[in-house]
Design an enzyme around this catalytic site. Structure first.
Site, PDB file in Angstrom:
ATOM      1  CG  ASP A 187      15.911 -13.736   0.961  1.00  0.00           C
ATOM      2  OD1 ASP A 187      14.999 -13.952   1.789  1.00  0.00           O
ATOM      3  OD2 ASP A 187      15.841 -14.109  -0.216  1.00  0.00           O
ATOM      4  CE  LYS A 193       3.335 -12.962  10.063  1.00  0.00           C
ATOM      5  NZ  LYS A 193       3.086 -13.109  11.438  1.00  0.00           N
ATOM      6  N   PRO A 202      10.648  -5.454  14.350  1.00  0.00           N
ATOM      7  CG  PRO A 202       9.260  -4.255  15.838  1.00  0.00           C
ATOM      8  CD  PRO A 202       9.223  -5.287  14.719  1.00  0.00           C
ATOM      9  N   GLY A 203      11.945  -6.468  16.594  1.00  0.00           N
ATOM     10  CA  GLY A 203      12.756  -7.141  17.590  1.00  0.00           C
ATOM     11  C   GLY A 203      12.022  -7.787  18.744  1.00  0.00           C
ATOM     12  N   GLY A 204      10.741  -8.065  18.613  1.00  0.00           N
ATOM     13  CA  GLY A 204       9.980  -8.680  19.705  1.00  0.00           C
ATOM     14  C   GLY A 204      10.497 -10.051  20.105  1.00  0.00           C
ATOM     15  CG  ASP A 262      13.396  -7.827   9.099  1.00  0.00           C
ATOM     16  OD1 ASP A 262      13.290  -6.940   8.211  1.00  0.00           O
ATOM     17  OD2 ASP A 262      12.412  -8.382   9.590  1.00  0.00           O
TER      18      ASP A 262
END
Length: 160
Positions: free
Chosen positions: A66, A111, A28-30, A46
């Site tokens: 993408d 991750k 969302p934009g962090g 995104d």
């Protein structure tokens, strides 16, 4: 991550207004917020929505494309990446951005899987090293496990 991975000199010279940046996996934009709060212009890559506060800065361009195939028209100072993807796909992509002169420096998250985290991290380091050595690029790679997420490490990669 900026404080943990960059020297004070690097922070002063590379985290300043007017520079161009890309955020892969921006929603969302962090990360975007961290960049625009320093006065940088950011291309947000995104398919998901961006937070209204980030749009309100007037410093972003949101592209629903993408992150593995999109490329900037010219070299940007920063590329940050927090895409939810296998680390063995992210690591070579980060090297390709540096090798291809798409960015000068990057911060990205890997991750890691629940089992074999250390082995997967070593694999990713090897993937980056092999790509950089294949084209003769000397580089800096710094990796930190930041306190807020047990399943990922945050990395800084830049050409030396």
């Amino acid at each position: 991550a900026f404080i943990a991975l960059l020297t004070p000199e690097e922070q002063k010279s590379t985290l300043r207004a007017g520079l161009q940046a890309v955020d892969l996996g921006a929603s969302p934009g962090g990360w975007t917020w961290q960049l625009v709060s320093r006065g940088m212009r950011v291309s947000c890559i995104d398919n998901g929505p961006m937070a209204p506060q980030v749009h309100a800065t007037g410093l972003i361009e949101h592209l629903r494309v993408d992150g593995f195939t999109w490329k900037p028209r010219k070299t940007v100072e920063w590329m940050v990446c927090d895409m939810i993807e296998q680390p063995a796909r992210i690591a070579p992509l980060m090297a390709e951005w540096i090798i291809g002169n798409r960015c000068r420096r990057s911060i990205f998250n890997l991750k890691l899987p629940m089992k074999q985290r250390h082995a997967e991290l070593e694999r990713c380091i090897g993937l980056i090293d092999a790509k950089m050595k294949a084209v003769g690029i000397k580089y800096t790679l710094r990796i930190k496990h930041l306190y807020h997420d047990r399943e990922e490490v945050t990395c800084y990669l830049a050409r030396r």
